[in-house]
Motif scaffolding. Structure first.
Motif, PDB file in Angstrom:
ATOM      1  N   PHE A 233       0.795  -1.226   0.000  1.00  0.00           N
ATOM      2  CA  PHE A 233       0.000   0.000   0.000  1.00  0.00           C
ATOM      3  C   PHE A 233       0.827   1.276   0.000  1.00  0.00           C
ATOM      4  CE2 PHE A 233       0.463  -1.038   4.521  1.00  0.00           C
ATOM      5  CZ  PHE A 233       0.815   0.172   5.073  1.00  0.00           C
ATOM      6  N   ASN A 234       2.150   1.181   0.128  1.00  0.00           N
ATOM      7  CA  ASN A 234       2.944   2.402   0.072  1.00  0.00           C
ATOM      8  C   ASN A 234       4.292   2.143  -0.578  1.00  0.00           C
ATOM      9  OD1 ASN A 234       4.582   1.212   2.020  1.00  0.00           O
ATOM     10  ND2 ASN A 234       3.845   2.493   3.694  1.00  0.00           N
ATOM     11  N   SER A 235       5.019   3.225  -0.838  1.00  0.00           N
ATOM     12  CA  SER A 235       6.294   3.110  -1.544  1.00  0.00           C
ATOM     13  C   SER A 235       7.359   2.432  -0.701  1.00  0.00           C
ATOM     14  CB  SER A 235       6.777   4.495  -1.979  1.00  0.00           C
ATOM     15  OG  SER A 235       6.904   5.355  -0.855  1.00  0.00           O
TER      16      SER A 235
ATOM     17  N   GLN B  51       5.259  -1.689   2.414  1.00  0.00           N
ATOM     18  CA  GLN B  51       4.456  -2.277   3.477  1.00  0.00           C
ATOM     19  C   GLN B  51       3.238  -2.991   2.899  1.00  0.00           C
ATOM     20  OE1 GLN B  51       4.403   1.511   5.971  1.00  0.00           O
ATOM     21  NE2 GLN B  51       4.550  -0.049   7.573  1.00  0.00           N
TER      22      GLN B  51
ATOM     23  N   LYS C  92      -6.650   1.449   3.449  1.00  0.00           N
ATOM     24  CA  LYS C  92      -5.502   1.865   2.648  1.00  0.00           C
ATOM     25  C   LYS C  92      -5.617   1.245   1.267  1.00  0.00           C
ATOM     26  CE  LYS C  92      -2.233   2.184   6.534  1.00  0.00           C
ATOM     27  NZ  LYS C  92      -3.120   1.744   7.621  1.00  0.00           N
TER      28      LYS C  92
ATOM     29  N   SER D 277      -4.342   0.151  -2.638  1.00  0.00           N
ATOM     30  CA  SER D 277      -3.140  -0.451  -3.201  1.00  0.00           C
ATOM     31  C   SER D 277      -2.267   0.594  -3.889  1.00  0.00           C
ATOM     32  CB  SER D 277      -3.525  -1.532  -4.212  1.00  0.00           C
ATOM     33  OG  SER D 277      -2.402  -1.979  -4.926  1.00  0.00           O
ATOM     34  N   LEU D 278      -0.969   0.476  -3.696  1.00  0.00           N
ATOM     35  CA  LEU D 278      -0.029   1.357  -4.374  1.00  0.00           C
ATOM     36  C   LEU D 278      -0.119   1.190  -5.891  1.00  0.00           C
ATOM     37  CD1 LEU D 278       2.414   3.335  -4.180  1.00  0.00           C
ATOM     38  CD2 LEU D 278       3.892   1.306  -4.112  1.00  0.00           C
TER      39      LEU D 278
ATOM     40  N   LYS E 168      -2.887   3.561  -7.422  1.00  0.00           N
ATOM     41  CA  LYS E 168      -3.034   4.946  -6.978  1.00  0.00           C
ATOM     42  C   LYS E 168      -2.803   5.908  -8.136  1.00  0.00           C
ATOM     43  CE  LYS E 168      -1.975   4.432  -2.080  1.00  0.00           C
ATOM     44  NZ  LYS E 168      -1.067   4.821  -0.964  1.00  0.00           N
TER      45      LYS E 168
END
Length: 234
Positions: A137-139, A142, A170, A172-173, A176
């Motif tokens: 979910f992040n750069s 994580q 949150k 998904s990266l 986004k």
């Protein structure tokens, strides 16, 4: 473009209003959007009215399914925005995400927004996550475990499978918005109550739609309530 949305949840007290807009710009927020954010952040620094406090709690209960417990970092994203408003750290990302965050803070409802093209799909389903489902979910890489968490899935035609892309906590990266984003969809997760019925959910979706249209060059946009199935033709 036809977009198909469906819902397969083991409960009837949740509505998911979906919004889509084509030809949007992921540039800076307009002066009108920024002014609305500033005013809403100021309003949310005060104690929540009783109705909104009940809605905050209802959003947590909406996520209380099976083994999933909406506490700590697992709370709805709308609570993160409420805290950011109180601490004067409300984020500014781009016109699309800022519109999403404004409406989320105003109505205290979690909202997901995603890039339709990055999702590589025109079919989306909302359901509870299965045992082994997860995504980054992040750069920082994580990972969020999705078991029993309400979320949205994109159908992948090449593998005939469903890829998790969003949820009320949150997103998904992988899907986004970016500077290149031009086509977006959003899902507003609404715990139903006498104060917020399906008609009210659609009204909030239309409010978000209005902000997205401001960021759209094509004017192709639509909104609907995802029941067992709905199709948006844009």
């Amino acid at each position: 473009m036809d977009l198909e949305f469906s819902v397969a949840l083991p409960r009837q007290d949740v509505a998911i209003a979906v919004v889509a807009a084509l030809g949007v710009s992921a540039g800076p927020a307009s002066s009108a959007l920024e002014a609305a954010i500033v005013q809403t952040v100021q309003d949310r620094r005060a104690q929540l009215p009783g109705g909104l406090e009940q809605r905050r709690q209802a959003c947590r209960e909406m996520l209380r399914n099976g083994s999933y417990k909406p506490t700590g970092r697992a709370k709805p994203a709308s609570e993160y925005l409420l805290r950011a408003a109180a601490e004067n750290t409300f984020p500014r990302i781009n016109a699309i995400v800022d519109a999403n965050n404004l409406v989320s803070l105003l109505h205290l409802l979690p909202i997901s927004v995603w890039d339709i093209d990055l999702a590589d799909s025109r079919r989306f389903e909302f359901r509870l996550g299965a045992e082994s489902e997860q995504y980054v979910f992040n750069s920082g890489g994580q990972v969020l475990e999705l078991r029993d968490l309400l979320g949205g899935y994109a159908f992948q035609a090449d593998s005939e499978s469903w890829k998790p892309i969003v949820n009320p906590v949150k997103d998904s990266l992988a899907t986004k918005t970016t500077a290149e984003t031009r086509n977006v969809a959003a899902a507003i997760y609404c715990p139903l109550s006498p104060e917020l019925d399906a008609t009210g959910a659609l009204a909030i979706a239309n409010e978000l739609l209005g902000w997205l249209v401001l960021a759209s060059g094509s004017g192709q946009a639509g909104v609907a309530l995802a029941g067992s199935k709905c199709v948006l033709s844009l």
